[in-house]
Write a protein that holds these residues in place. Structure first.
Motif, PDB file in Angstrom:
ATOM      1  N   SER A 100       0.929  -1.228  -0.053  1.00 52.81           N
ATOM      2  CA  SER A 100      -0.006  -0.030  -0.128  1.00 52.81           C
ATOM      3  C   SER A 100       0.895   1.207   0.183  1.00 52.81           C
ATOM      4  CB  SER A 100      -0.736   0.043   1.096  1.00 52.81           C
ATOM      5  OG  SER A 100      -1.537   1.015   1.566  1.00 52.81           O
ATOM      6  N   VAL A 101       0.772   2.061  -0.932  1.00 55.21           N
ATOM      7  CA  VAL A 101       1.337   3.462  -1.077  1.00 55.21           C
ATOM      8  C   VAL A 101       0.271   4.620  -1.175  1.00 55.21           C
ATOM      9  CG1 VAL A 101       3.216   4.701  -2.135  1.00 55.21           C
ATOM     10  CG2 VAL A 101       3.402   2.153  -2.294  1.00 55.21           C
ATOM     11  N   SER A 102       0.309   5.366  -0.290  1.00 64.13           N
ATOM     12  CA  SER A 102      -0.693   6.604  -0.134  1.00 64.13           C
ATOM     13  C   SER A 102      -0.595   7.544  -1.154  1.00 64.13           C
ATOM     14  CB  SER A 102      -0.597   7.149   1.036  1.00 64.13           C
ATOM     15  OG  SER A 102      -1.565   8.224   1.177  1.00 64.13           O
ATOM     16  N   LYS A 103      -1.534   8.355  -1.530  1.00 60.22           N
ATOM     17  CA  LYS A 103      -1.272   9.121  -2.493  1.00 60.22           C
ATOM     18  C   LYS A 103      -0.501  10.467  -1.811  1.00 60.22           C
ATOM     19  CE  LYS A 103      -5.235   9.099  -5.601  1.00 60.22           C
ATOM     20  NZ  LYS A 103      -6.514   9.798  -6.047  1.00 60.22           N
ATOM     21  N   LYS A 104      -0.328  10.527  -0.579  1.00 63.34           N
ATOM     22  CA  LYS A 104       0.553  11.495   0.064  1.00 63.34           C
ATOM     23  C   LYS A 104       2.011  11.390  -0.265  1.00 63.34           C
ATOM     24  CE  LYS A 104      -2.614  11.859   4.204  1.00 63.34           C
ATOM     25  NZ  LYS A 104      -2.868  11.312   5.393  1.00 63.34           N
ATOM     26  N   VAL A 118       3.642   7.899 -10.958  1.00 62.78           N
ATOM     27  CA  VAL A 118       4.854   7.331 -10.863  1.00 62.78           C
ATOM     28  C   VAL A 118       5.707   7.196  -9.990  1.00 62.78           C
ATOM     29  CG1 VAL A 118       7.258   7.665 -12.319  1.00 62.78           C
ATOM     30  CG2 VAL A 118       5.033   8.503 -13.026  1.00 62.78           C
ATOM     31  N   VAL A 119       5.938   7.762  -8.627  1.00 60.66           N
ATOM     32  CA  VAL A 119       6.393   7.688  -7.555  1.00 60.66           C
ATOM     33  C   VAL A 119       5.997   6.495  -6.773  1.00 60.66           C
ATOM     34  CG1 VAL A 119       7.235   8.565  -5.357  1.00 60.66           C
ATOM     35  CG2 VAL A 119       7.449  10.148  -7.473  1.00 60.66           C
ATOM     36  N   ARG A 120       4.566   6.466  -6.810  1.00 60.03           N
ATOM     37  CA  ARG A 120       3.911   5.248  -6.092  1.00 60.03           C
ATOM     38  C   ARG A 120       4.097   4.057  -6.577  1.00 60.03           C
ATOM     39  NH1 ARG A 120      -0.599   8.804  -6.382  1.00 60.03           N
ATOM     40  NH2 ARG A 120      -1.834   7.257  -7.479  1.00 60.03           N
ATOM     41  N   HIS A 121       4.079   3.912  -7.991  1.00 56.32           N
ATOM     42  CA  HIS A 121       4.465   2.814  -8.531  1.00 56.32           C
ATOM     43  C   HIS A 121       6.172   2.229  -8.490  1.00 56.32           C
ATOM     44  CE1 HIS A 121       3.389  -0.655 -11.246  1.00 56.32           C
ATOM     45  NE2 HIS A 121       4.451  -0.034 -12.210  1.00 56.32           N
ATOM     46  N   HIS A 122       6.809   3.246  -8.562  1.00 58.21           N
ATOM     47  CA  HIS A 122       8.224   2.882  -8.556  1.00 58.21           C
ATOM     48  C   HIS A 122       8.534   2.259  -6.850  1.00 58.21           C
ATOM     49  CE1 HIS A 122      12.697   3.216  -8.641  1.00 58.21           C
ATOM     50  NE2 HIS A 122      12.595   4.270  -7.549  1.00 58.21           N
ATOM     51  N   LEU A 123       7.959   2.944  -5.922  1.00 56.20           N
ATOM     52  CA  LEU A 123       7.979   2.358  -4.598  1.00 56.20           C
ATOM     53  C   LEU A 123       7.527   1.055  -4.264  1.00 56.20           C
ATOM     54  CD1 LEU A 123       7.635   5.600  -2.518  1.00 56.20           C
ATOM     55  CD2 LEU A 123       9.548   4.185  -2.864  1.00 56.20           C
ATOM     56  N   THR A 124       6.090   0.532  -5.047  1.00 55.57           N
ATOM     57  CA  THR A 124       5.562  -0.379  -4.874  1.00 55.57           C
ATOM     58  C   THR A 124       6.486  -1.449  -5.887  1.00 55.57           C
ATOM     59  OG1 THR A 124       3.404   0.442  -5.283  1.00 55.57           O
ATOM     60  CG2 THR A 124       3.630  -1.787  -5.800  1.00 55.57           C
ATOM     61  N   ARG A 125       7.078  -1.096  -6.854  1.00 62.29           N
ATOM     62  CA  ARG A 125       8.165  -2.183  -7.474  1.00 62.29           C
ATOM     63  C   ARG A 125       9.337  -2.447  -6.588  1.00 62.29           C
ATOM     64  NH1 ARG A 125       7.556   1.160 -11.977  1.00 62.29           N
ATOM     65  NH2 ARG A 125       9.969   1.795 -11.883  1.00 62.29           N
ATOM     66  N   VAL A 133       3.234  -1.059   4.136  1.00 56.69           N
ATOM     67  CA  VAL A 133       2.805   0.328   3.825  1.00 56.69           C
ATOM     68  C   VAL A 133       3.972   1.157   3.757  1.00 56.69           C
ATOM     69  CG1 VAL A 133       1.247   2.155   4.593  1.00 56.69           C
ATOM     70  CG2 VAL A 133       0.515  -0.090   5.268  1.00 56.69           C
ATOM     71  N   VAL A 134       4.059   1.830   2.614  1.00 51.78           N
ATOM     72  CA  VAL A 134       5.225   2.746   2.309  1.00 51.78           C
ATOM     73  C   VAL A 134       5.106   3.867   2.924  1.00 51.78           C
ATOM     74  CG1 VAL A 134       6.915   3.729   0.539  1.00 51.78           C
ATOM     75  CG2 VAL A 134       5.713   1.275   0.352  1.00 51.78           C
ATOM     76  N   ARG A 135       5.864   4.471   3.893  1.00 51.47           N
ATOM     77  CA  ARG A 135       5.790   5.859   4.617  1.00 51.47           C
ATOM     78  C   ARG A 135       6.043   6.955   3.519  1.00 51.47           C
ATOM     79  NH1 ARG A 135       7.385   5.150  10.829  1.00 51.47           N
ATOM     80  NH2 ARG A 135       5.388   4.624  11.391  1.00 51.47           N
ATOM     81  N   VAL A 136       5.835   8.320   3.819  1.00 50.63           N
ATOM     82  CA  VAL A 136       6.424   9.550   2.888  1.00 50.63           C
ATOM     83  C   VAL A 136       7.699   9.512   3.155  1.00 50.63           C
ATOM     84  CG1 VAL A 136       6.106  11.980   2.696  1.00 50.63           C
ATOM     85  CG2 VAL A 136       3.800  10.376   3.257  1.00 50.63           C
ATOM     86  N   SER A 137       8.277   9.099   4.165  1.00 50.20           N
ATOM     87  CA  SER A 137       9.781   9.322   4.246  1.00 50.20           C
ATOM     88  C   SER A 137      10.654   8.375   3.188  1.00 50.20           C
ATOM     89  CB  SER A 137      10.041   9.069   5.616  1.00 50.20           C
ATOM     90  OG  SER A 137       9.898   7.836   5.979  1.00 50.20           O
TER      91      SER A 137
END
Length: 113
Positions: free
Chosen positions: A45-49, A54-61, A83-87
């Motif tokens: 899970s990666v929030s829109k925050k 592009v950034v969210r999908h990169h972190l998911t990968r 869950v990926v944090r903003v940091s």
């Protein structure tokens, strides 16, 4: 991921959030719950925050690849939600992998051998 499946349904995520236990570090939060199956199910899970798509999908990968390469070290039979944090927005692959392993060890589902 040979030993694992993906968690896709919102209902499955909600069950893990409500009844599982969670631990966190600077970059990630990991929820874990036993599922009674012989395999793990991984949800990311990666929030829109955190950033744009592009950034969210990169972190998911990054999370998925880190898990895939360390998969044989994780004990089987768990639903895992990461869950990926903003940091973690500017995190490298090596940092992501070490954060995932760190949480696996804290949850006692990561075997070193």
């Amino acid at each position: 991921m040979k030993f694992s499946e993906s968690l896709k349904k919102n209902k499955d995520f909600q069950i893990v959030y409500r009844t599982g236990n969670s631990l966190a570090n600077r970059s990630l939060v990991m929820y874990k719950k036993e599922n009674g199956l012989g395999k793990n199910r991984l949800g990311i899970s990666v929030s829109k925050k955190v950033g744009n798509s592009v950034v969210r999908h990169h972190l998911t990968r990054l999370v998925r690849e880190s898990y895939r390469l360390q998969e044989e070290h994780f004990k089987c039979g768990y639903d895992i939600v990461v869950v990926v944090r903003v940091s973690a927005k500017e995190i490298t692959y090596a940092d992501m992998e070490s954060a995932l392993i760190h949480l696996g060890k804290l949850h006692d589902i990561y075997n070193i051998s």
